[in-house]
Design a protein around this motif. Structure first.
Motif, PDB file in Angstrom:
ATOM      1  N   PRO A 176       0.807  -1.235   0.000  1.00 37.40           N
ATOM      2  CA  PRO A 176       0.000   0.000   0.000  1.00 37.40           C
ATOM      3  C   PRO A 176       0.834   1.276   0.000  1.00 37.40           C
ATOM      4  O   PRO A 176       0.414   2.289  -0.576  1.00 37.40           O
ATOM      5  CB  PRO A 176      -0.815  -0.122   1.294  1.00 37.40           C
ATOM      6  CG  PRO A 176      -0.914  -1.587   1.544  1.00 37.40           C
ATOM      7  CD  PRO A 176       0.382  -2.168   1.064  1.00 37.40           C
ATOM      8  N   GLU A 180       0.844   4.756  -2.515  1.00 38.63           N
ATOM      9  CA  GLU A 180       0.874   6.172  -2.163  1.00 38.63           C
ATOM     10  C   GLU A 180       1.970   6.909  -2.931  1.00 38.63           C
ATOM     11  O   GLU A 180       1.783   8.047  -3.371  1.00 38.63           O
ATOM     12  CB  GLU A 180       1.082   6.335  -0.658  1.00 38.63           C
ATOM     13  CG  GLU A 180      -0.017   5.744   0.207  1.00 38.63           C
ATOM     14  CD  GLU A 180      -1.373   6.336  -0.091  1.00 38.63           C
ATOM     15  OE1 GLU A 180      -1.433   7.523  -0.478  1.00 38.63           O
ATOM     16  OE2 GLU A 180      -2.380   5.619   0.049  1.00 38.63           O
ATOM     17  N   ARG A 183       0.848   7.367  -6.489  1.00 35.08           N
ATOM     18  CA  ARG A 183      -0.104   8.484  -6.570  1.00 35.08           C
ATOM     19  C   ARG A 183       0.642   9.812  -6.529  1.00 35.08           C
ATOM     20  O   ARG A 183       0.300  10.747  -7.259  1.00 35.08           O
ATOM     21  CB  ARG A 183      -1.104   8.402  -5.414  1.00 35.08           C
ATOM     22  CG  ARG A 183      -2.077   9.578  -5.403  1.00 35.08           C
ATOM     23  CD  ARG A 183      -2.984   9.570  -4.198  1.00 35.08           C
ATOM     24  NE  ARG A 183      -3.730  10.826  -4.154  1.00 35.08           N
ATOM     25  CZ  ARG A 183      -4.854  11.059  -4.824  1.00 35.08           C
ATOM     26  NH1 ARG A 183      -5.374  10.133  -5.595  1.00 35.08           N
ATOM     27  NH2 ARG A 183      -5.459  12.234  -4.742  1.00 35.08           N
ATOM     28  N   THR A 205      -1.796   2.857  -8.928  1.00 33.89           N
ATOM     29  CA  THR A 205      -2.330   3.165  -7.599  1.00 33.89           C
ATOM     30  C   THR A 205      -3.688   2.513  -7.388  1.00 33.89           C
ATOM     31  O   THR A 205      -3.950   1.890  -6.348  1.00 33.89           O
ATOM     32  CB  THR A 205      -2.459   4.687  -7.421  1.00 33.89           C
ATOM     33  OG1 THR A 205      -1.195   5.308  -7.648  1.00 33.89           O
ATOM     34  CG2 THR A 205      -2.934   5.039  -6.029  1.00 33.89           C
ATOM     35  N   HIS A 209      -4.686  -0.379  -4.561  1.00 32.53           N
ATOM     36  CA  HIS A 209      -5.711  -0.080  -3.566  1.00 32.53           C
ATOM     37  C   HIS A 209      -6.912  -1.014  -3.690  1.00 32.53           C
ATOM     38  O   HIS A 209      -7.541  -1.351  -2.676  1.00 32.53           O
ATOM     39  CB  HIS A 209      -6.157   1.381  -3.691  1.00 32.53           C
ATOM     40  CG  HIS A 209      -5.196   2.340  -3.066  1.00 32.53           C
ATOM     41  ND1 HIS A 209      -5.101   3.669  -3.452  1.00 32.53           N
ATOM     42  CD2 HIS A 209      -4.267   2.176  -2.084  1.00 32.53           C
ATOM     43  CE1 HIS A 209      -4.164   4.261  -2.727  1.00 32.53           C
ATOM     44  NE2 HIS A 209      -3.654   3.377  -1.903  1.00 32.53           N
ATOM     45  N   CYS A 213      -7.868  -2.527  -0.254  1.00 32.83           N
ATOM     46  CA  CYS A 213      -8.942  -1.751   0.369  1.00 32.83           C
ATOM     47  C   CYS A 213     -10.301  -2.364   0.061  1.00 32.83           C
ATOM     48  O   CYS A 213     -10.469  -3.081  -0.939  1.00 32.83           O
ATOM     49  CB  CYS A 213      -8.909  -0.301  -0.115  1.00 32.83           C
ATOM     50  SG  CYS A 213      -7.372   0.556   0.265  1.00 32.83           S
ATOM     51  N   SER A 217     -14.158   2.401  -1.041  1.00 35.16           N
ATOM     52  CA  SER A 217     -13.405   3.030   0.044  1.00 35.16           C
ATOM     53  C   SER A 217     -13.099   4.485  -0.304  1.00 35.16           C
ATOM     54  O   SER A 217     -13.114   4.899  -1.468  1.00 35.16           O
ATOM     55  CB  SER A 217     -12.098   2.274   0.288  1.00 35.16           C
ATOM     56  OG  SER A 217     -11.230   2.419  -0.829  1.00 35.16           O
ATOM     57  N   THR A 219     -10.215   5.791  -0.052  1.00 38.21           N
ATOM     58  CA  THR A 219      -8.937   5.782  -0.774  1.00 38.21           C
ATOM     59  C   THR A 219      -9.161   5.624  -2.264  1.00 38.21           C
ATOM     60  O   THR A 219      -8.583   6.348  -3.077  1.00 38.21           O
ATOM     61  CB  THR A 219      -8.046   4.641  -0.251  1.00 38.21           C
ATOM     62  OG1 THR A 219      -7.878   4.782   1.157  1.00 38.21           O
ATOM     63  CG2 THR A 219      -6.691   4.661  -0.930  1.00 38.21           C
ATOM     64  N   GLU A 220     -10.020   4.673  -2.630  1.00 34.16           N
ATOM     65  CA  GLU A 220     -10.308   4.470  -4.049  1.00 34.16           C
ATOM     66  C   GLU A 220     -11.015   5.687  -4.641  1.00 34.16           C
ATOM     67  O   GLU A 220     -10.763   6.066  -5.800  1.00 34.16           O
ATOM     68  CB  GLU A 220     -11.179   3.223  -4.240  1.00 34.16           C
ATOM     69  CG  GLU A 220     -11.479   2.922  -5.706  1.00 34.16           C
ATOM     70  CD  GLU A 220     -12.321   1.676  -5.893  1.00 34.16           C
ATOM     71  OE1 GLU A 220     -12.990   1.578  -6.956  1.00 34.16           O
ATOM     72  OE2 GLU A 220     -12.312   0.801  -5.006  1.00 34.16           O
ATOM     73  N   ASP A 223      -8.448   8.212  -5.519  1.00 31.38           N
ATOM     74  CA  ASP A 223      -7.737   7.809  -6.737  1.00 31.38           C
ATOM     75  C   ASP A 223      -8.566   8.105  -7.980  1.00 31.38           C
ATOM     76  O   ASP A 223      -8.040   8.562  -9.009  1.00 31.38           O
ATOM     77  CB  ASP A 223      -7.398   6.317  -6.691  1.00 31.38           C
ATOM     78  CG  ASP A 223      -6.419   5.961  -5.582  1.00 31.38           C
ATOM     79  OD1 ASP A 223      -5.726   6.878  -5.110  1.00 31.38           O
ATOM     80  OD2 ASP A 223      -6.367   4.787  -5.188  1.00 31.38           O
TER      81      ASP A 223
END
Length: 564
Positions: A176, A180, A183, A205, A209, A213, A217, A219-220, A223
């Protein structure tokens, strides 16, 4: 609202004994004053092996307490000397140099920060072990951040890529933390307007993820917002809209109302680009309602939506509504509430300026750009943004006939772009062309020829021979050569342009007919003795399409600060 590139220290895993190496990125900007270098006196006590860790701890505590950064720098440099004497050229010294570089950066002494970081990386190249590797990774990322602050994005990206390679070797390609860093690289490539590379890193990325994840999420969603920005920059509006809708669904599922509103603004931008104006108005008004209720009517997010609505109503011919929304945004920026940064205000003023320019109010547009430059000129890492604004000011000065002011603006922009490593980009070539045109109006024909020649070389390499910008520079160069009496060179270039346009457009195209007329006129003049007065030749031959810097609609790429 487009996602902004965050300092790498926001998610960087610190190497051993280097917890404070990245903390400087969250420190407030230092006061604007001249800092004298601290005099370090050699001391035999530096041979004490316990002194280095103690001094490094004191440096970190001084930074954390908000005390004098000069005092912290003194502690850190003395610590580095002690580590060098007692522990040798290894991990402890490299980690200490990270702190030294962080303090240099906070003082605005970026060249010295670069020197310290480069030394730390060299110290670790001969060392082995994951701890050393991650410290080297941290050094590369911090060095990339420093180059970015200087404005040298190419070097920054090179450092980030070196750091990514080390991180992948230590952690594996699917960790993970690797996502980052990918990204981060994607955001850096966006700032450099290298959208294909940005898309590749953003895809990587997303893949990592998805593996680690849960579905939908946050996080997604982040992205996908970045991927939407990249797709929009490339003109791929439908994929961009798809990513934004999916991101919005994730935010709704996580009850992130403000983030949903920010995504609605981006969705409105896509609809505006697709000329789906009713849907764009709905998206903007929906976001505006949320921002007013959650952030207040004087927040910068509200001003941003006002600017979007002003642009939309200008495009649909409702000029009174457009100016009204511009006025609403300007009132917010004129009395900024706590939390609105100078960068946000400058970005908003730049966008409003573009609308005033479109409304044929160049004087008002120029005032706003001048305010934006004043806000940004003392902020580290804004060289490209300021250069882009100054280039746009040059175009507007040119349009209103203030050629000396135009020349000064282009000169400032070119100087900044050269200093920040931008001298190989297409934008730099366009600015050089504009500078040449300003020189023509000031009868600096020799200088104009030099600028056109450099612009031609850059645009040929970056855009290709057939690109309209490249051919426009060729036309300007031919006119300039004619004014300098280099008639044969001018004829040769016009023949070349005519050949290119015939191959690209066909012999019946109006542009081809225009080139034929220009070439015929020059050949006719070459057959007699000419009593030339310079400007007449330029007026007849200069490429009329090149007098305005090309604009791609009303797209706003304000993170990255560039309008062409």
């Amino acid at each position: 609202m487009a996602p902004q590139m965050q300092p790498f220290g926001a998610f960087l895993r610190a190497p051993p004994q280097a917890d404070a190496a990245a903390d400087h990125r969250n420190q407030p900007p230092p006061p604007k004053k001249t800092i004298k270098k601290t005099l370090i006196v050699e001391d035999s006590s530096l041979d004490n092996p316990d002194l280095g860790p103690f001094l490094l701890k004191m440096a970190r505590e001084t930074i954390a307490s908000g005390e004098s950064p000069v005092k912290a720098l003194d502690f850190a440099i003395r610590a580095s000397k002690s580590f060098e004497r007692c522990a040798g050229l290894g991990l402890e010294l490299a980690t200490c140099l990270h702190v030294v570089a962080a303090i240099y950066s906070s003082l605005g002494r970026l060249d010295e920060a670069v020197e310290a970081l480069e030394r730390s990386i060299m110290l670790l190249e001969v060392e082995n072990g994951s701890g050393h590797a991650m410290a080297q990774f941290s050094g590369y990322m911090q060095l990339g951040d420093t180059y970015s602050m200087i404005g040298q994005l190419d070097r920054a990206i090179s450092c980030y890529e070196s750091g990514l390679k080390i991180q992948m070797d230590v952690l594996g390609e699917s960790d993970p933390k690797v996502a980052e860093t990918c990204r981060y690289l994607a955001e850096a490539h966006v700032q450099a307007m290298q959208f294909d590379q940005a898309e590749n890193f953003c895809k990587k990325t997303l893949e990592i993820h998805r593996e680690h994840c849960s579905p939908a999420s946050l996080t997604e969603a982040a992205d996908r917002r970045l991927m939407a920005l990249i797709c929009e920059a490339k003109g791929d509006y439908e994929p961009a809209l798809e990513h934004l809708v999916l991101a919005s669904m994730s935010m709704i599922a996580n009850a992130q109302d403000n983030e949903v509103a920010a995504i609605d603004v981006s969705i409105g931008d896509i609809y505006l680009s697709l000329c789906r104006f009713d849907e764009a108005v709905f998206a903007y008004q929906k976001a505006l309602t949320v921002f007013k209720s959650t952030k207040g009517e004087s927040h910068s997010c509200v001003a941003l939506v006002y600017i979007r609505l002003a642009d939309l109503y200008y495009r649909t011919g409702k000029l009174r509504e457009s100016k009204s929304y511009c006025g609403n945004a300007l009132r917010i920026y004129s009395k900024p509430v706590a939390g609105i940064t100078a960068g946000e205000i400058a970005s908003g003023l730049t966008e409003i300026s573009a609308i005033y320019e479109a409304l044929n109010e160049p004087e008002e547009a120029l005032k706003l750009l001048q305010k934006a430059v004043k806000l940004l000129e003392d902020i580290p890492g804004q060289y490209r943004t300021v250069a882009g604004i100054e280039a746009q000011m040059g175009v507007m000065f040119y349009m209103v006939g203030k050629y000396v002011d135009a020349w000064k603006s282009f000169e400032n922009a070119i100087t900044k772009l050269r200093a920040s490593g931008e001298k190989k980009s297409a934008f730099f070539g366009v600015v050089l062309n504009q500078m040449g045109l300003a020189c023509v109006q000031l009868y600096k024909i020799g200088d104009a020829a030099k600028h056109f020649e450099e612009a031609r070389e850059i645009l040929e390499r970056v855009c290709g021979t057939y690109h309209s910008d490249t051919l426009g520079v060729y036309s300007n160069l031919a006119a300039t050569y004619d004014a300098l009496g280099r008639v044969e060179d001018a004829i040769e270039i016009l023949e070349y342009i005519l050949k290119m346009r015939e191959e690209k457009l066909g012999t019946a195209n109006p542009d081809v007919d225009e080139e034929k007329k220009r070439l015929f006129e020059l050949l006719k003049e070459a057959g007699r003795v000419r009593n030339r007065k310079g400007k007449k030749s330029l007026e007849n031959l200069i490429d009329s399409n090149a007098f305005k810097m090309k604009k791609e609609g009303k797209k706003r790429w304000t993170a990255f600060g560039l309008r062409t």
